[in-house]
Design a protein around this motif. Structure first.
Motif, mmCIF file in Angstrom:
data_model
loop_
_atom_site.group_PDB
_atom_site.id
_atom_site.type_symbol
_atom_site.label_atom_id
_atom_site.label_comp_id
_atom_site.label_asym_id
_atom_site.label_seq_id
_atom_site.Cartn_x
_atom_site.Cartn_y
_atom_site.Cartn_z
ATOM 1 N N LEU A 6 69.201 -5.282 -56.570
ATOM 2 C CA LEU A 6 68.180 -4.557 -55.808
ATOM 3 C C LEU A 6 67.961 -5.204 -54.450
ATOM 4 N N PRO A 7 67.828 -4.411 -53.398
ATOM 5 C CA PRO A 7 67.928 -2.950 -53.362
ATOM 6 C C PRO A 7 69.292 -2.439 -52.879
ATOM 7 N N VAL A 8 70.211 -3.363 -52.484
ATOM 8 C CA VAL A 8 71.435 -2.944 -51.781
ATOM 9 C C VAL A 8 72.293 -2.016 -52.634
ATOM 10 N N PHE A 9 72.475 -2.350 -53.908
ATOM 11 C CA PHE A 9 73.317 -1.525 -54.769
ATOM 12 C C PHE A 9 72.782 -0.098 -54.864
ATOM 13 N N VAL A 10 71.472 0.036 -55.053
ATOM 14 C CA VAL A 10 70.875 1.367 -55.194
ATOM 15 C C VAL A 10 71.002 2.152 -53.896
ATOM 16 N N LEU A 11 70.694 1.513 -52.772
ATOM 17 C CA LEU A 11 70.773 2.196 -51.484
ATOM 18 C C LEU A 11 72.202 2.643 -51.174
ATOM 19 N N THR A 12 73.170 1.758 -51.427
ATOM 20 C CA THR A 12 74.565 2.084 -51.141
ATOM 21 C C THR A 12 75.062 3.234 -52.012
ATOM 22 N N SER A 13 74.687 3.218 -53.280
ATOM 23 C CA SER A 13 75.142 4.261 -54.200
ATOM 24 C C SER A 13 74.612 5.634 -53.816
ATOM 25 N N MET A 14 73.420 5.667 -53.214
ATOM 26 C CA MET A 14 72.798 6.948 -52.906
ATOM 27 C C MET A 14 73.395 7.628 -51.682
ATOM 28 N N ILE A 15 74.064 6.890 -50.817
ATOM 29 C CA ILE A 15 74.554 7.483 -49.570
ATOM 30 C C ILE A 15 75.526 8.634 -49.817
ATOM 31 N N PRO A 16 76.614 8.438 -50.580
ATOM 32 C CA PRO A 16 77.515 9.584 -50.795
ATOM 33 C C PRO A 16 76.862 10.722 -51.563
ATOM 34 N N LEU A 17 75.970 10.405 -52.484
ATOM 35 C CA LEU A 17 75.285 11.456 -53.235
ATOM 36 C C LEU A 17 74.437 12.317 -52.317
ATOM 37 N N THR B 64 69.436 9.238 -43.867
ATOM 38 C CA THR B 64 69.178 8.511 -42.625
ATOM 39 C C THR B 64 68.439 7.199 -42.883
ATOM 40 N N GLY B 65 67.512 7.238 -43.806
ATOM 41 C CA GLY B 65 66.746 6.026 -44.112
ATOM 42 C C GLY B 65 67.581 4.960 -44.785
ATOM 43 N N GLU B 66 68.468 5.361 -45.680
ATOM 44 C CA GLU B 66 69.302 4.397 -46.399
ATOM 45 C C GLU B 66 70.233 3.655 -45.451
ATOM 46 N N TRP C 102 80.265 -3.249 -56.039
ATOM 47 C CA TRP C 102 79.875 -2.614 -57.295
ATOM 48 C C TRP C 102 79.603 -1.128 -57.080
ATOM 49 N N ALA C 103 78.962 -0.797 -55.969
ATOM 50 C CA ALA C 103 78.694 0.613 -55.681
ATOM 51 C C ALA C 103 79.995 1.390 -55.493
ATOM 52 N N THR C 104 80.962 0.770 -54.823
ATOM 53 C CA THR C 104 82.258 1.417 -54.631
ATOM 54 C C THR C 104 82.979 1.605 -55.964
ATOM 55 N N LEU C 105 82.908 0.583 -56.819
ATOM 56 C CA LEU C 105 83.571 0.651 -58.120
ATOM 57 C C LEU C 105 83.013 1.783 -58.975
ATOM 58 N N LEU C 106 81.729 2.067 -58.809
ATOM 59 C CA LEU C 106 81.085 3.085 -59.641
ATOM 60 C C LEU C 106 81.053 4.468 -58.981
ATOM 61 N N LEU C 107 81.798 4.631 -57.889
ATOM 62 C CA LEU C 107 81.867 5.939 -57.243
ATOM 63 C C LEU C 107 82.350 7.047 -58.179
ATOM 64 N N PRO C 108 83.350 6.804 -59.064
ATOM 65 C CA PRO C 108 83.755 7.869 -59.989
ATOM 66 C C PRO C 108 82.620 8.348 -60.888
ATOM 67 N N ALA C 109 81.783 7.413 -61.355
ATOM 68 C CA ALA C 109 80.636 7.804 -62.180
ATOM 69 C C ALA C 109 79.656 8.625 -61.362
ATOM 70 N N LEU C 110 79.426 8.219 -60.124
ATOM 71 C CA LEU C 110 78.529 8.959 -59.237
ATOM 72 C C LEU C 110 79.069 10.363 -58.983
ATOM 73 N N ALA C 111 80.369 10.447 -58.718
ATOM 74 C CA ALA C 111 80.986 11.740 -58.439
ATOM 75 C C ALA C 111 80.918 12.661 -59.651
ATOM 76 N N ALA C 112 81.094 12.105 -60.826
ATOM 77 C CA ALA C 112 81.037 12.918 -62.045
ATOM 78 C C ALA C 112 79.648 13.522 -62.224
ATOM 79 N N GLY C 113 78.617 12.705 -62.048
ATOM 80 C CA GLY C 113 77.262 13.219 -62.169
ATOM 81 C C GLY C 113 76.940 14.264 -61.125
ATOM 82 N N ALA C 114 77.369 14.021 -59.885
ATOM 83 C CA ALA C 114 77.120 14.986 -58.809
ATOM 84 C C ALA C 114 77.846 16.298 -59.073
#
Length: 236
Positions: free
Chosen positions: A43-54, A168-170, A190-202
């Motif tokens: 926290l908070p970098v991982f959460v902020l980074t993961s949210m950008i592509p979403l 914009t805020g992130e 870690w955020a990059t590694l979990l991009l497939p999981a993020l993409a699947a949910g999106a």
């Protein structure tokens, strides 16, 4: 990070991406408490980074429903308040950050459930932007103030506008965190590694976002936030 921890985080990210893609909020409320329990250093970098592509995806998908006026006021206020969120990180020891995230999550959930409906104006936009700038920079959780402003607007408008404000805020928060030395490059990995999981949910959210009952989804997200936030506070 162990394989089991990574698997839990991947499932959490996928579920959170689905919920936010469908309802317009919930990613940080779901991911931040779980990440805080697994490794407060995320926290908070991982959460902020993961949210950008979403948020890029959601804002583009429903760009025709954007409230540009509201987004402008929120973003201006949010950027002004971002240094205050960084100051909170300097004041709060890393070991206590999980407790702070839990408390912020519980408070946000309670307020979101309790506030009656209203028509948002400039004051509401600015207030939401300021609170989001403080809490999202410090903890990664910034959705509830924006959800409060748009909770009675059409679901597509909420999803698109909140996503743009988040985006914009992130970027601003991450830039400030790394410039000040509070960001870790490992969290980007870690955020990059979990991009497939993020993409699947999106992607799954794309199948249901026009049919989902936004009110029930919102209630589920806030209830989950309340429980997980209390658990995180107890663990801290």
């Amino acid at each position: 990070m162990t394989g089991a921890t990574l698997a839990v985080l991947a499932l959490t990210v996928a579920a959170a991406a689905f919920v936010q893609g469908a309802s317009g909020l919930g990613f940080a409320l779901i991911v931040a408490p779980v990440a805080g329990l697994l490794d407060p250093g995320l926290l908070p970098v991982f959460v902020l980074t993961s949210m950008i592509p979403l948020n890029m995806y959601v804002a583009w998908r429903e760009r025709h429903s954007l409230d540009l006026r509201g987004a402008g006021w929120i973003t201006a206020a949010r950027l002004t308040a971002t240094p205050g969120g960084l100051a909170l990180l300097w004041v709060v020891p890393e070991g206590d950050l999980g407790t702070v995230v839990g408390a912020a999550t519980v408070l946000a959930a309670v307020v979101s459930l309790a506030v009656p409906g209203f028509v948002p104006g400039r004051g509401a936009y600015v207030g939401a932007g300021v609170v989001t700038g403080l809490t999202e920079t410090a903890t990664g959780v910034g959705g509830p103030p924006l959800a409060l402003v748009y909770q009675h607007r059409p679901p597509a408008e909420l999803r698109a506008t909140v996503a743009l404000c988040f985006l914009t805020g992130e970027v601003a928060s991450l830039a400030l965190l790394f410039v000040s030395g509070r960001g870790r490059a490992a969290d980007l990995g870690w955020a990059t590694l979990l991009l497939p999981a993020l993409a699947a949910g999106a992607w799954l959210s794309r199948l249901v976002h026009q049919r989902v009952d936004a009110k029930r989804m919102r209630a589920f997200v806030l209830a989950f936030a309340l429980v997980s936030g209390l658990f995180l506070m107890a663990g801290g």
